[in-house]
Enzyme design. Sequence first.
Site, PDB file in Angstrom:
ATOM      1  N   GLU A 124       0.807  -1.225   0.000  1.00  0.00           N
ATOM      2  CA  GLU A 124       0.000   0.000   0.000  1.00  0.00           C
ATOM      3  C   GLU A 124       0.844   1.281   0.000  1.00  0.00           C
ATOM      4  O   GLU A 124       0.314   2.367  -0.214  1.00  0.00           O
ATOM      5  CB  GLU A 124      -0.948  -0.002   1.208  1.00  0.00           C
TER       6      GLU A 124
ATOM      7  N   GLU B 242       7.679 -22.116   7.263  1.00  0.00           N
ATOM      8  CA  GLU B 242       8.201 -21.202   8.279  1.00  0.00           C
ATOM      9  C   GLU B 242       9.258 -21.844   9.173  1.00  0.00           C
ATOM     10  O   GLU B 242       9.865 -21.180  10.000  1.00  0.00           O
ATOM     11  CB  GLU B 242       7.056 -20.677   9.150  1.00  0.00           C
TER      12      GLU B 242
END
Length: 271
Positions: free
Chosen positions: A79, A110
Amino acid sequence: MNSITESSSPYDNLEKMSVRELLEGIHNEDKKVLPAVEKNIPQIEKLVTQIVPKMKKGGRLFYVGAGTSGRLGILDASEIPPTFGVGYDIVIGLIAGGDQAIRKAIEAAEDDENLSWEELKKYNIGELDTVVGIAASGRTPFVIGAVKNARKHGILTGCITSNPGSGLSQNVDIPIEAVVGPEFVTGSTRMKSGTAQKLILNMITTTLMIQMGRVKGNRMVNMQLTNQKLVERGTRMIMEELGYNEKKARRLLLIHGSVNNVLEAIGKKKK
């Protein structure tokens, strides 16, 4: 070490609660987020203050996370370009499992401590850059590996976590520990922990971009004109700033590509 984020919820028998009781319970837990974030303002200030001079010399900010934490880092990074008119290579979000993990969980991605540094090396990461690890638990190997390796190479490191004194915190220069307590649904860190992360990410990047001169007054004068709503917003800004009518303001905006470019062009003419 006891994990606060994995501790049992103070609420039980959730399936027996009414919709109203569930909503009020979640809301009451959410009220704990803001005070937890507020306690960290000095640490957030310390981090941003150290990033600014590096970024002014061409440095970048990397967010590294897995699951919800990784998605929130990518959301914040994605953004920044349309909001502040900077390139997509200034704030970069990396998630365990790669881009496909944004929508779908990638099993065991992960758990590899070395994979994150391999990903960072693809960006030719260097001493002007900053790596911020995001992990509610504070023990995700992918995230710890990123900051540990970055720190070894003299790169500024920070983290956002919800467990104090975690392995992640111990491996960064500036830890941010938003301790929000056990989740409403035990272990569901997409809730309060995720909300705290989102707030802190907003604070870091918004403050950074203002410090980098990407805001004038309180306006997003460098926003990209990617849709009609933003063109209209930019037109209003020019009308208010320069006193032009809508037609003239819009024409100048479309010619110059941003509110800031219009203001600079008019300023030069006046000189």
